[in-house]
Design an enzyme around this catalytic site. Structure first.
Site, mmCIF file in Angstrom:
data_model
loop_
_atom_site.group_PDB
_atom_site.id
_atom_site.type_symbol
_atom_site.label_atom_id
_atom_site.label_comp_id
_atom_site.label_asym_id
_atom_site.label_seq_id
_atom_site.Cartn_x
_atom_site.Cartn_y
_atom_site.Cartn_z
ATOM 1 N N PHE A 100 0.963 -1.276 0.034
ATOM 2 C CA PHE A 100 -0.009 0.196 0.166
ATOM 3 C C PHE A 100 0.971 1.328 0.089
ATOM 4 O O PHE A 100 0.549 2.218 -0.653
ATOM 5 C CB PHE A 100 -1.065 -0.007 1.175
ATOM 6 C CG PHE A 100 -1.999 0.944 1.185
ATOM 7 C CD1 PHE A 100 -3.065 0.727 -0.016
ATOM 8 C CD2 PHE A 100 -2.323 1.958 2.065
ATOM 9 C CE1 PHE A 100 -3.814 1.816 -0.134
ATOM 10 C CE2 PHE A 100 -3.285 2.981 1.778
ATOM 11 C CZ PHE A 100 -4.061 2.879 0.870
ATOM 12 N N SER A 117 -9.945 0.038 -1.534
ATOM 13 C CA SER A 117 -8.929 0.188 -2.430
ATOM 14 C C SER A 117 -7.912 -1.131 -2.354
ATOM 15 O O SER A 117 -7.720 -1.585 -1.137
ATOM 16 C CB SER A 117 -7.857 1.354 -2.029
ATOM 17 O OG SER A 117 -7.674 1.482 -0.721
ATOM 18 N N LYS A 165 -14.466 -3.782 8.980
ATOM 19 C CA LYS A 165 -14.692 -4.534 7.923
ATOM 20 C C LYS A 165 -13.568 -5.442 7.497
ATOM 21 O O LYS A 165 -13.943 -6.585 7.047
ATOM 22 C CB LYS A 165 -14.678 -3.375 6.615
ATOM 23 C CG LYS A 165 -13.197 -2.753 6.187
ATOM 24 C CD LYS A 165 -12.574 -3.540 5.279
ATOM 25 C CE LYS A 165 -11.119 -3.015 5.163
ATOM 26 N NZ LYS A 165 -10.419 -3.613 4.371
ATOM 27 N N THR A 195 -13.552 -5.665 0.264
ATOM 28 C CA THR A 195 -12.962 -6.724 0.867
ATOM 29 C C THR A 195 -13.651 -8.155 1.058
ATOM 30 O O THR A 195 -12.721 -9.210 1.382
ATOM 31 C CB THR A 195 -12.271 -6.222 2.104
ATOM 32 O OG1 THR A 195 -13.311 -5.940 2.837
ATOM 33 C CG2 THR A 195 -11.178 -5.242 1.763
ATOM 34 N N SER A 218 -7.972 -9.418 -1.373
ATOM 35 C CA SER A 218 -7.810 -9.056 0.226
ATOM 36 C C SER A 218 -7.243 -9.934 0.834
ATOM 37 O O SER A 218 -7.611 -11.190 1.022
ATOM 38 C CB SER A 218 -9.472 -8.753 0.455
ATOM 39 O OG SER A 218 -9.588 -8.871 1.994
#
Length: 316
Positions: free
Chosen positions: A11, A128, A181, A238, A244
């Site tokens: 990331f 993302s 999440k 996700t 994910s």
């Protein structure tokens, strides 16, 4: 350069690629040298070249940027901030991790503020995948900042033609949306990995979203934040893709397979922290408890399935 990204994982590297003109810091000098030579992160984002404007370094003392994006795993953030407190003081810090600190029971901006109360801080979060951002695919994220003026300045500074940032003053809601999440994504992966079907996954996502709201609203978050990019948007992403890490971890649990221990799975630690937080506040979060127990090896998959399905029938 005015922007530095600290943390050369997938990331962090992706954010540097998207910004195009930034310093990318990694802790390991050998990794920094390898990235400078190859002009790509061959271990985390192979095949995606670093833009010419991205400078890779392992020397933190030489980084002069005023805006710092902390792309460091949640459970390492507190230690990093404490270790580099003097260097970070006075700079604008944008947390880019998702989770809840296992000891302090707060999110990344809370961790920063606990160590550096006077520092201006914000959160970058939302639906993302690193590869999408690095390749310049259209992505929308939440920029959560309690200071409206700082939020607008960061929005202008960090937005690109393909990376669209939406401001939000509800930092707690954005923190919890991004953290919770991941827990539900693990449960969704377990559902698919165990062969329980798409209908079961949809039901789990809906009931998981209810759990997210239950805790977040009790903690002072706004319902609108949980319904936005950093909550529902990230949940949808996700829970439905093997890109994910949390979903893949859940798949492995559901299939009874080993998982790569070198891969950061923030949702596993978050589940443990949130289960404790929910218990302390008298909140019922059965999916979170199940994920925490499965990740710890405290229950079997069959036990978890039977416990969830045996719950009393009630209103939605």
């Amino acid at each position: 350069m005015s922007i530095a990204v600290l943390g050369a994982g997938a990331f962090g590297t992706a954010l540097a690629c998207a910004l195009g003109d930034a310093v990318l810091w990694c802790r390991d000098p050998a990794q920094a040298q390898a990235m400078r030579a190859a002009r790509e992160n061959t271990t985390r984002l192979p095949g995606i070249p670093l833009p010419e404007g991205v400078q890779v370094t392992s020397d933190l003392s030489g980084v002069r940027a005023e805006t710092i994006l902390l792309a460091i795993p949640m459970q390492q953030t507190r230690g990093f901030v404490a270790e580099n407190r003097d260097w970070l003081a006075g700079r604008v810090l944008v947390a880019c991790s998702k989770g809840v600190d296992l000891d302090l029971m707060i999110g990344p901006v809370g961790v920063i503020r606990a160590a550096l109360p006077e520092t201006r801080a914000a959160l970058l979060t939302g639906p993302s995948f690193a590869e999408d951002i690095a390749r310049g695919l259209p992505t929308a994220l939440t920029l959560a900042c309690a200071d409206a003026g700082l939020g607008r300045a960061l929005q202008d500074q960090l937005s690109t033609p393909n990376l669209r940032l939406y401001r939000n003053a509800d930092v707690i809601g954005a923190e919890l949306g991004g953290a919770l999440k991941n827990v539900i994504a693990i449960a969704a992966g377990v559902t698919i990995g165990a062969g329980l079907g798409e209908s079961a996954r949809a039901a789990l996502m809906a009931r998981g979203y209810a759990e997210m709201q239950r805790l977040a609203l009790r903690m002072g978050a706004q319902a609108e934040t949980l319904a936005g990019l950093s909550g529902l948007g990230d949940l949808i992403l996700t829970c439905g893709s093997e890109k994910s890490r949390n979903f893949r971890y859940g798949l492995a649990l559901g299939r009874g397979e080993a998982f790569d221990t070198s891969t950061t799975v923030e949702g596993a630690a978050t589940a443990r922290a949130v289960a404790r937080l929910a218990q302390a506040r008298g909140l019922d979060m059965p999916i979170t408890r199940m994920v925490a127990a499965l990740a710890a090896g405290a229950i079997t998959l069959q036990d978890a399935r039977e416990a969830l399905l045996a719950r009393p029938l009630t209103e939605e």
